[in-house]
Write a protein that holds these residues in place. Structure first.
Motif, PDB file in Angstrom:
ATOM      1  N   HIS A  79      24.957  -3.795  -1.866  1.00 25.09           N
ATOM      2  CA  HIS A  79      24.575  -5.088  -1.297  1.00 25.09           C
ATOM      3  C   HIS A  79      23.365  -4.917  -0.378  1.00 25.09           C
ATOM      4  O   HIS A  79      22.413  -5.707  -0.426  1.00 25.09           O
ATOM      5  N   VAL A  80      23.379  -3.904   0.453  1.00 26.89           N
ATOM      6  CA  VAL A  80      22.259  -3.627   1.352  1.00 26.89           C
ATOM      7  C   VAL A  80      21.007  -3.321   0.532  1.00 26.89           C
ATOM      8  O   VAL A  80      19.912  -3.796   0.860  1.00 26.89           O
ATOM      9  N   HIS A  81      21.167  -2.549  -0.533  1.00 25.70           N
ATOM     10  CA  HIS A  81      20.031  -2.244  -1.413  1.00 25.70           C
ATOM     11  C   HIS A  81      19.410  -3.536  -1.938  1.00 25.70           C
ATOM     12  O   HIS A  81      18.183  -3.696  -1.933  1.00 25.70           O
ATOM     13  N   SER A  82      20.234  -4.454  -2.367  1.00 25.43           N
ATOM     14  CA  SER A  82      19.760  -5.741  -2.874  1.00 25.43           C
ATOM     15  C   SER A  82      19.042  -6.537  -1.784  1.00 25.43           C
ATOM     16  O   SER A  82      17.974  -7.113  -2.023  1.00 25.43           O
ATOM     17  N   LEU A  83      19.616  -6.570  -0.591  1.00 30.66           N
ATOM     18  CA  LEU A  83      18.986  -7.280   0.523  1.00 30.66           C
ATOM     19  C   LEU A  83      17.627  -6.683   0.859  1.00 30.66           C
ATOM     20  O   LEU A  83      16.644  -7.417   1.066  1.00 30.66           O
ATOM     21  N   LEU A  84      17.563  -5.361   0.906  1.00 31.66           N
ATOM     22  CA  LEU A  84      16.302  -4.692   1.244  1.00 31.66           C
ATOM     23  C   LEU A  84      15.258  -4.864   0.149  1.00 31.66           C
ATOM     24  O   LEU A  84      14.066  -4.990   0.443  1.00 31.66           O
ATOM     25  N   THR A  85      15.697  -4.898  -1.103  1.00 32.11           N
ATOM     26  CA  THR A  85      14.765  -5.162  -2.205  1.00 32.11           C
ATOM     27  C   THR A  85      14.137  -6.539  -2.030  1.00 32.11           C
ATOM     28  O   THR A  85      12.920  -6.716  -2.183  1.00 32.11           O
ATOM     29  N   GLY A  86      14.946  -7.514  -1.669  1.00 31.40           N
ATOM     30  CA  GLY A  86      14.435  -8.859  -1.406  1.00 31.40           C
ATOM     31  C   GLY A  86      13.465  -8.881  -0.235  1.00 31.40           C
ATOM     32  O   GLY A  86      12.428  -9.548  -0.282  1.00 31.40           O
ATOM     33  N   LYS A  87      13.791  -8.148   0.818  1.00 34.29           N
ATOM     34  CA  LYS A  87      12.902  -8.070   1.982  1.00 34.29           C
ATOM     35  C   LYS A  87      11.572  -7.435   1.609  1.00 34.29           C
ATOM     36  O   LYS A  87      10.511  -7.887   2.040  1.00 34.29           O
ATOM     37  N   LEU A  88      11.632  -6.388   0.802  1.00 39.43           N
ATOM     38  CA  LEU A  88      10.401  -5.725   0.378  1.00 39.43           C
ATOM     39  C   LEU A  88       9.532  -6.675  -0.438  1.00 39.43           C
ATOM     40  O   LEU A  88       8.315  -6.726  -0.254  1.00 39.43           O
ATOM     41  N   ASP A  89      10.144  -7.450  -1.305  1.00 39.92           N
ATOM     42  CA  ASP A  89       9.396  -8.453  -2.074  1.00 39.92           C
ATOM     43  C   ASP A  89       8.723  -9.452  -1.136  1.00 39.92           C
ATOM     44  O   ASP A  89       7.563  -9.820  -1.333  1.00 39.92           O
ATOM     45  N   GLU A  90       9.445  -9.893  -0.104  1.00 44.87           N
ATOM     46  CA  GLU A  90       8.885 -10.831   0.874  1.00 44.87           C
ATOM     47  C   GLU A  90       7.713 -10.202   1.627  1.00 44.87           C
ATOM     48  O   GLU A  90       6.692 -10.851   1.855  1.00 44.87           O
ATOM     49  N   VAL A  91       7.860  -8.952   2.019  1.00 53.48           N
ATOM     50  CA  VAL A  91       6.798  -8.257   2.752  1.00 53.48           C
ATOM     51  C   VAL A  91       5.559  -8.133   1.873  1.00 53.48           C
ATOM     52  O   VAL A  91       4.434  -8.395   2.323  1.00 53.48           O
ATOM     53  N   ARG A  92       5.755  -7.763   0.628  1.00 58.53           N
ATOM     54  CA  ARG A  92       4.603  -7.613  -0.273  1.00 58.53           C
ATOM     55  C   ARG A  92       3.916  -8.952  -0.536  1.00 58.53           C
ATOM     56  O   ARG A  92       2.689  -9.014  -0.603  1.00 58.53           O
ATOM     57  N   ALA A  93       4.683 -10.008  -0.657  1.00 58.42           N
ATOM     58  CA  ALA A  93       4.093 -11.337  -0.836  1.00 58.42           C
ATOM     59  C   ALA A  93       3.292 -11.724   0.409  1.00 58.42           C
ATOM     60  O   ALA A  93       2.189 -12.270   0.308  1.00 58.42           O
ATOM     61  N   ARG A  94       3.830 -11.427   1.564  1.00 55.53           N
ATOM     62  CA  ARG A  94       3.123 -11.728   2.823  1.00 55.53           C
ATOM     63  C   ARG A  94       1.854 -10.893   2.934  1.00 55.53           C
ATOM     64  O   ARG A  94       0.828 -11.399   3.411  1.00 55.53           O
ATOM     65  N   GLN A  95       1.904  -9.641   2.500  1.00 56.84           N
ATOM     66  CA  GLN A  95       0.708  -8.798   2.532  1.00 56.84           C
ATOM     67  C   GLN A  95      -0.387  -9.398   1.647  1.00 56.84           C
ATOM     68  O   GLN A  95      -1.554  -9.429   2.039  1.00 56.84           O
ATOM     69  N   ARG A  96      -0.016  -9.866   0.458  1.00 60.85           N
ATOM     70  CA  ARG A  96      -1.000 -10.503  -0.431  1.00 60.85           C
ATOM     71  C   ARG A  96      -1.589 -11.750   0.229  1.00 60.85           C
ATOM     72  O   ARG A  96      -2.791 -12.000   0.168  1.00 60.85           O
ATOM     73  N   GLU A  97      -0.730 -12.503   0.880  1.00 60.14           N
ATOM     74  CA  GLU A  97      -1.168 -13.703   1.585  1.00 60.14           C
ATOM     75  C   GLU A  97      -2.136 -13.346   2.715  1.00 60.14           C
ATOM     76  O   GLU A  97      -3.155 -14.016   2.908  1.00 60.14           O
ATOM     77  N   LEU A  98      -1.853 -12.275   3.428  1.00 65.43           N
ATOM     78  CA  LEU A  98      -2.721 -11.844   4.520  1.00 65.43           C
ATOM     79  C   LEU A  98      -4.068 -11.337   4.013  1.00 65.43           C
ATOM     80  O   LEU A  98      -5.101 -11.565   4.645  1.00 65.43           O
ATOM     81  N   VAL A  99      -4.076 -10.659   2.866  1.00 62.36           N
ATOM     82  CA  VAL A  99      -5.342 -10.202   2.269  1.00 62.36           C
ATOM     83  C   VAL A  99      -6.200 -11.409   1.903  1.00 62.36           C
ATOM     84  O   VAL A  99      -7.405 -11.439   2.173  1.00 62.36           O
ATOM     85  N   ARG A 100      -5.567 -12.431   1.314  1.00 64.95           N
ATOM     86  CA  ARG A 100      -6.293 -13.653   0.968  1.00 64.95           C
ATOM     87  C   ARG A 100      -6.842 -14.320   2.227  1.00 64.95           C
ATOM     88  O   ARG A 100      -7.995 -14.729   2.291  1.00 64.95           O
ATOM     89  N   LEU A 101      -6.031 -14.400   3.275  1.00 60.66           N
ATOM     90  CA  LEU A 101      -6.450 -14.998   4.532  1.00 60.66           C
ATOM     91  C   LEU A 101      -7.594 -14.207   5.158  1.00 60.66           C
ATOM     92  O   LEU A 101      -8.552 -14.789   5.681  1.00 60.66           O
TER      93      LEU A 101
END
Length: 134
Positions: A79-101
């Motif tokens: 369950h923790v693995h799944s939660l952290l995978t989701g968090k990593l996806d969110e972080v990577r999406a935010r990083q892409r957003e920050l690069v665009r910004l």
């Protein structure tokens, strides 16, 4: 262990400990006849887990779910693995957003060095920040 001792041991304020207790993240402690809270020694490691999980980006709701699994006798690792995978996806999406910004801001700064402030109209407010056409 009294609440002040637990706060000192864990580096968490007494107010936060009371909040964790109200939210069910830590078990309600026994009370002495004078009303003082007396926590079991194992609570300190549980608070350490809560703080580490928060640092990893898990919400208190996520953490409560992990703790509930553990209390039900299940190992919550998948369950923790799944939660952290989701968090990593969110972080990577935010990083892409920050690069665009970043690119957008660099473009605005580049443009600002060539603009004449006298050319800014009251309607456009400031030509450094382009506005979409109506």
């Amino acid at each position: 262990m009294h609440i002040g001792d637990l706060a000192a041991t864990t580096g968490v304020s007494t107010q936060t400990l009371r909040f964790y207790e109200r939210e069910g993240l830590i078990p309600a402690p026994n009370r002495q006849s004078n009303g003082y809270r007396v926590y079991d020694d194992g609570v300190a490691s549980r608070i350490g887990f809560i703080r580490a999980a928060q640092t990893a980006g898990l919400t208190l709701s996520d953490i409560a779910g992990v703790l509930a699994l553990r209390e039900d006798g299940q190992a919550p690792c998948s369950h923790v693995h799944s939660l952290l995978t989701g968090k990593l996806d969110e972080v990577r999406a935010r990083q892409r957003e920050l690069v665009r910004l970043e690119k957008e801001i660099v473009g605005m700064l580049t443009t600002s060095s060539t603009l004449d402030p006298a050319m800014c109209s009251e309607r456009s407010i400031c030509n450094v920040i382009p506005q979409p056409l109506p």
